[in-house]
Write a protein that holds these residues in place. Structure first.
Motif, PDB file in Angstrom:
ATOM      1  N   ARG A 194       0.832  -1.211   0.000  1.00  0.00           N
ATOM      2  CA  ARG A 194       0.000   0.000   0.000  1.00  0.00           C
ATOM      3  C   ARG A 194       0.866   1.261   0.000  1.00  0.00           C
ATOM      4  O   ARG A 194       0.564   2.222  -0.701  1.00  0.00           O
ATOM      5  CB  ARG A 194      -0.923   0.006   1.218  1.00  0.00           C
ATOM      6  CG  ARG A 194      -2.095  -0.913   1.090  1.00  0.00           C
ATOM      7  CD  ARG A 194      -2.945  -0.865   2.333  1.00  0.00           C
ATOM      8  NE  ARG A 194      -4.176  -1.618   2.147  1.00  0.00           N
ATOM      9  CZ  ARG A 194      -4.832  -2.202   3.117  1.00  0.00           C
ATOM     10  NH1 ARG A 194      -4.401  -2.117   4.359  1.00  0.00           N
ATOM     11  NH2 ARG A 194      -5.941  -2.863   2.856  1.00  0.00           N
ATOM     12  N   ARG A 195       1.916   1.233   0.798  1.00  0.00           N
ATOM     13  CA  ARG A 195       2.806   2.389   0.872  1.00  0.00           C
ATOM     14  C   ARG A 195       3.473   2.631  -0.494  1.00  0.00           C
ATOM     15  O   ARG A 195       3.519   3.762  -0.992  1.00  0.00           O
ATOM     16  CB  ARG A 195       3.852   2.171   1.966  1.00  0.00           C
ATOM     17  CG  ARG A 195       4.591   3.419   2.352  1.00  0.00           C
ATOM     18  CD  ARG A 195       5.506   3.233   3.552  1.00  0.00           C
ATOM     19  NE  ARG A 195       6.526   2.225   3.270  1.00  0.00           N
ATOM     20  CZ  ARG A 195       6.759   1.159   4.036  1.00  0.00           C
ATOM     21  NH1 ARG A 195       6.068   0.959   5.124  1.00  0.00           N
ATOM     22  NH2 ARG A 195       7.697   0.300   3.700  1.00  0.00           N
ATOM     23  N   ARG A 196       3.973   1.573  -1.128  1.00  0.00           N
ATOM     24  CA  ARG A 196       4.646   1.713  -2.429  1.00  0.00           C
ATOM     25  C   ARG A 196       3.670   2.149  -3.515  1.00  0.00           C
ATOM     26  O   ARG A 196       3.985   3.009  -4.337  1.00  0.00           O
ATOM     27  CB  ARG A 196       5.290   0.399  -2.841  1.00  0.00           C
ATOM     28  CG  ARG A 196       6.478   0.020  -2.032  1.00  0.00           C
ATOM     29  CD  ARG A 196       7.002  -1.310  -2.531  1.00  0.00           C
ATOM     30  NE  ARG A 196       7.704  -2.029  -1.502  1.00  0.00           N
ATOM     31  CZ  ARG A 196       8.918  -2.517  -1.617  1.00  0.00           C
ATOM     32  NH1 ARG A 196       9.570  -2.387  -2.737  1.00  0.00           N
ATOM     33  NH2 ARG A 196       9.475  -3.162  -0.633  1.00  0.00           N
ATOM     34  N   LEU A 197       2.466   1.535  -3.533  1.00  0.00           N
ATOM     35  CA  LEU A 197       1.482   1.892  -4.558  1.00  0.00           C
ATOM     36  C   LEU A 197       1.035   3.340  -4.396  1.00  0.00           C
ATOM     37  O   LEU A 197       0.861   4.068  -5.383  1.00  0.00           O
ATOM     38  CB  LEU A 197       0.273   0.971  -4.492  1.00  0.00           C
ATOM     39  CG  LEU A 197       0.437  -0.395  -5.114  1.00  0.00           C
ATOM     40  CD1 LEU A 197      -0.790  -1.259  -4.834  1.00  0.00           C
ATOM     41  CD2 LEU A 197       0.668  -0.296  -6.614  1.00  0.00           C
ATOM     42  N   GLY A 198       0.812   3.765  -3.156  1.00  0.00           N
ATOM     43  CA  GLY A 198       0.396   5.155  -2.918  1.00  0.00           C
ATOM     44  C   GLY A 198       1.412   6.134  -3.459  1.00  0.00           C
ATOM     45  O   GLY A 198       1.064   7.102  -4.132  1.00  0.00           O
ATOM     46  N   ALA A 199       2.674   5.864  -3.205  1.00  0.00           N
ATOM     47  CA  ALA A 199       3.737   6.744  -3.695  1.00  0.00           C
ATOM     48  C   ALA A 199       3.832   6.695  -5.211  1.00  0.00           C
ATOM     49  O   ALA A 199       3.990   7.723  -5.878  1.00  0.00           O
ATOM     50  CB  ALA A 199       5.071   6.354  -3.067  1.00  0.00           C
ATOM     51  N   ASP A 200       3.710   5.496  -5.794  1.00  0.00           N
ATOM     52  CA  ASP A 200       3.841   5.324  -7.240  1.00  0.00           C
ATOM     53  C   ASP A 200       2.690   5.994  -7.992  1.00  0.00           C
ATOM     54  O   ASP A 200       2.906   6.717  -8.960  1.00  0.00           O
ATOM     55  CB  ASP A 200       3.904   3.834  -7.575  1.00  0.00           C
ATOM     56  CG  ASP A 200       4.354   3.577  -8.996  1.00  0.00           C
ATOM     57  OD1 ASP A 200       4.804   4.520  -9.675  1.00  0.00           O
ATOM     58  OD2 ASP A 200       4.252   2.430  -9.437  1.00  0.00           O
TER      59      ASP A 200
END
Length: 194
Positions: free
Chosen positions: A185-191
């Motif tokens: 979730r953290r990576r997708l949000g940033a991406d």
């Protein structure tokens, strides 16, 4: 084209998946048909989200249920739902299919002259291009995730499994699913924000 998910715990007629599977193991095709009716849309949507190709998702969904029928006596249900097992089959079939396609493409690449253009068959169904286009941005973002995080996102966020069911489908501990989901979730949000 995405179908509406009925969800993993939508019993039809008050009969659990566990009871329907027991009947299917004994050869009851109608019971297996009810399992199909209950979970086919969710399996299809899971595969469409993974492939961004409605036709491939339809073919793979049919193969998932054919495999499930043939191996029904080996089924291990998570609580009362067959969905985690079916989604596990879907993921393995998709991985095997992609591996075969990569090998076939490599062979074709070696056989075909590099001067000859290979036709693009991406426009085979013009009416469904919009669905694929909408999914492509998400698909690219997911493709950048490590495989183990991507699988958790696909099972929990897209296919509606809770963390325990996803853990059963992947054969890992629930804590592992929780940490992978948090990182994803953290990576997708940033991406996707970038």
């Amino acid at each position: 084209m995405e179908l509406n998910d009925a969800g993993p715990t939508a019993p039809m007629g008050g009969i659990s998946d566990r009871e329907l599977w027991a009947r299917a193991v004994d050869g009851d095709r109608e019971a297996f048909g009810r399992i199909f009716d209950r979970h086919a849309k969710t399996v299809y949507n899971h595969l469409f989200r993974r492939t961004a190709d409605w036709s491939e998702a339809e073919d793979l969904t049919a193969t998932v249920f054919l495999h499930a029928w043939r191996r029904r006596s080996e089924t291990v249900l998570d609580r009362e739902s067959a969905l985690p097992w079916l989604l596990g089959i879907a993921d393995r079939l998709l991985s095997n299919t992609r591996r075969r396609l990569r090998r076939a493409e490599a062979l074709l690449h070696r056989l075909v002259s590099h001067d000859e253009p290979v036709g693009d068959h991406a426009d085979r169904v013009a009416g469904l291009v919009d669905d694929a286009r909408r999914m492509s941005q998400i698909h690219r973002a997911l493709a950048r995730l490590p495989r183990h995080e991507r699988e958790v996102v696909e099972l929990c966020m897209w296919s509606g499994l809770d963390q325990q069911a996803a853990a059963a489908a992947l054969g890992v501990a629930v804590g592992t699913v929780k940490s992978r989901l948090h990182r994803a979730r953290r990576r997708l949000g940033a991406d996707l924000a970038g």
